[in-house]
Motif scaffolding. Sequence first.
Motif, short mmCIF file in Angstrom:
data_model
loop_
_atom_site.label_atom_id
_atom_site.label_comp_id
_atom_site.label_asym_id
_atom_site.label_seq_id
_atom_site.Cartn_x
_atom_site.Cartn_y
_atom_site.Cartn_z
N ALA A 55 9.37 13.79 45.42
CA ALA A 55 9.40 12.74 46.44
C ALA A 55 8.52 11.59 46.00
CB ALA A 55 8.93 13.30 47.77
N VAL A 56 9.08 10.40 46.00
CA VAL A 56 8.32 9.18 45.65
C VAL A 56 7.71 8.57 46.90
CG1 VAL A 56 8.54 6.83 44.76
CG2 VAL A 56 9.73 8.72 43.61
N CYS A 57 8.50 8.42 47.94
CA CYS A 57 8.01 7.86 49.19
C CYS A 57 9.03 8.14 50.28
CB CYS A 57 7.74 6.36 49.07
SG CYS A 57 9.22 5.38 48.74
N ARG A 58 8.67 7.80 51.52
CA ARG A 58 9.58 7.99 52.66
C ARG A 58 9.33 6.86 53.66
NH1 ARG A 58 11.89 13.15 54.84
NH2 ARG A 58 12.60 12.76 56.97
N ALA B 132 13.84 -1.61 49.12
CA ALA B 132 14.12 -2.35 47.89
C ALA B 132 12.93 -2.38 46.95
CB ALA B 132 14.56 -3.78 48.22
N ALA B 133 11.75 -2.68 47.49
CA ALA B 133 10.55 -2.78 46.64
C ALA B 133 10.23 -1.43 46.00
CB ALA B 133 9.37 -3.30 47.44
N ASP B 134 10.35 -0.35 46.79
CA ASP B 134 10.06 0.99 46.25
C ASP B 134 11.04 1.34 45.13
OD1 ASP B 134 8.05 1.38 48.18
OD2 ASP B 134 9.53 2.05 49.65
N VAL B 135 12.33 1.07 45.36
CA VAL B 135 13.35 1.40 44.37
C VAL B 135 13.15 0.60 43.09
CG1 VAL B 135 15.82 1.20 43.86
CG2 VAL B 135 15.07 2.15 46.04
N LEU B 136 12.97 -0.70 43.22
CA LEU B 136 12.82 -1.55 42.04
C LEU B 136 11.55 -1.21 41.28
CD1 LEU B 136 14.00 -4.90 43.63
CD2 LEU B 136 15.09 -3.76 41.70
N LEU B 137 10.46 -0.96 42.01
CA LEU B 137 9.19 -0.64 41.35
C LEU B 137 9.32 0.64 40.53
CD1 LEU B 137 6.16 -1.02 40.88
CD2 LEU B 137 5.75 0.19 43.03
N HIS B 138 9.88 1.69 41.11
CA HIS B 138 9.92 2.96 40.39
C HIS B 138 10.97 2.96 39.29
CE1 HIS B 138 7.43 4.27 43.80
NE2 HIS B 138 6.99 5.15 42.94
N MET B 139 12.07 2.24 39.46
CA MET B 139 13.03 2.13 38.36
C MET B 139 12.41 1.38 37.20
SD MET B 139 16.73 1.52 40.26
CE MET B 139 17.74 1.83 38.79
N ARG B 140 11.59 0.37 37.49
CA ARG B 140 10.93 -0.37 36.42
C ARG B 140 9.87 0.49 35.74
NH1 ARG B 140 8.07 -6.19 37.27
NH2 ARG B 140 10.24 -6.72 37.70
N ASP C 108 20.40 4.75 65.92
CA ASP C 108 20.31 3.46 65.25
C ASP C 108 19.10 3.38 64.33
OD1 ASP C 108 18.47 3.58 67.28
OD2 ASP C 108 18.69 1.47 67.88
N ARG C 109 18.49 4.51 64.02
CA ARG C 109 17.34 4.57 63.11
C ARG C 109 17.57 5.66 62.07
NH1 ARG C 109 14.11 0.05 63.36
NH2 ARG C 109 14.49 -0.82 65.44
N VAL C 110 16.88 5.54 60.95
CA VAL C 110 17.05 6.52 59.88
C VAL C 110 15.76 6.62 59.08
CG1 VAL C 110 17.94 4.81 58.23
CG2 VAL C 110 18.56 7.23 57.96
N ASP C 111 15.43 7.82 58.63
CA ASP C 111 14.35 8.03 57.68
C ASP C 111 14.96 8.02 56.28
OD1 ASP C 111 12.71 8.36 59.84
OD2 ASP C 111 12.33 10.50 59.54
N VAL C 112 14.38 7.23 55.38
CA VAL C 112 14.90 7.12 54.02
C VAL C 112 13.88 7.72 53.06
CG1 VAL C 112 15.85 5.60 52.26
CG2 VAL C 112 16.06 4.99 54.68
N GLU C 113 14.29 8.76 52.35
CA GLU C 113 13.44 9.44 51.38
C GLU C 113 13.87 9.04 49.97
OE1 GLU C 113 11.99 14.04 50.49
OE2 GLU C 113 14.00 13.64 51.31
N VAL C 114 12.91 8.68 49.13
CA VAL C 114 13.19 8.30 47.75
C VAL C 114 12.71 9.42 46.84
CG1 VAL C 114 12.84 6.56 45.95
CG2 VAL C 114 12.86 5.87 48.36
N LEU C 115 13.61 9.95 46.02
CA LEU C 115 13.30 11.03 45.09
C LEU C 115 13.56 10.57 43.66
CD1 LEU C 115 15.16 14.03 46.80
CD2 LEU C 115 12.77 13.38 47.09
N THR C 116 12.82 11.16 42.72
CA THR C 116 13.10 10.91 41.31
C THR C 116 13.03 12.21 40.54
OG1 THR C 116 12.50 9.56 39.38
CG2 THR C 116 10.69 10.46 40.66
N ALA C 117 13.83 12.31 39.47
CA ALA C 117 13.81 13.47 38.59
C ALA C 117 12.77 13.21 37.50
CB ALA C 117 15.18 13.70 37.96
N ASP C 118 11.78 14.09 37.44
CA ASP C 118 10.68 13.89 36.50
C ASP C 118 10.24 15.24 35.95
OD1 ASP C 118 8.55 12.73 35.09
OD2 ASP C 118 7.18 12.99 36.76
#
Length: 237
Positions: A92-95, A108-116, A76-86
């Motif tokens: 890796a942006v964050c985890r 949400a905040a990590d995704v929106l911040l880095h997309m912006r 019932d738990r998950v690690d979420v890793e955020v990656l970007t192509a640069d």
Amino acid sequence: MRPPTGAWGLLVTEARGTAALGDPIRFTADPPEADPEHVDTTDLLGGTWLPAPPPADRHEGDLVLRLHPPADHAPDRVDVEVLTADRGRWHAVCRREASGSRWPHHVAADVLLHMRILADSALRRAEWIAATQICACLPGLAPGPVPEPGPRPVGDALAALIEAGLVVIGDEIAFDGHTATVRAGGMVRHGEREFDVSTVNALAGEIAGHPVNGWHAWRHLRTGRLLADLREALTTR
């Protein structure tokens, strides 16, 4: 809580925060952040599953979420890793570790911040290109030094589409009632503004009013295909 069988990651195509999230760019005097465990901080987090990591140079500015089992393998738990192509690599942006079923609100905040950030960076480059073009056309104009925009993205995908013959200079792309024209070198012209290809995402976000992956938004009018589909075709040629 886990990716589908055979999926590598979720390519984010669209994201929108709620009023509770506020501006993802926060300052020390801002009120405390909303607790994503109890408050909905996003009302839209859309994406498409990728079976394998695509070439980073063709996906410059894309954001991917990867879901991993937590250290204790709790179902019932998950690690979420955020990656970007640069600049030709996936970084890796964050985890976020051991998140529950409300993990989209946690990231949400990590995704929106880095997309912006990625979109703003692309627009700054476009403004820099426009400023240098004006100075070149008006040699008597001396507005002062124009700051460098930073490294140019590696392997602009729209330029690669032109080189492969999948897109032709002068072709039009459309999104949400807006039309842009493909120019030489992988530039796009929207209204009176001409932009570097790296603003494909930024232009779609400006039109939608929230971060959007433009490759999954702009449609190539001559073929009726999304730019993302044409970009995918590059890897199968």
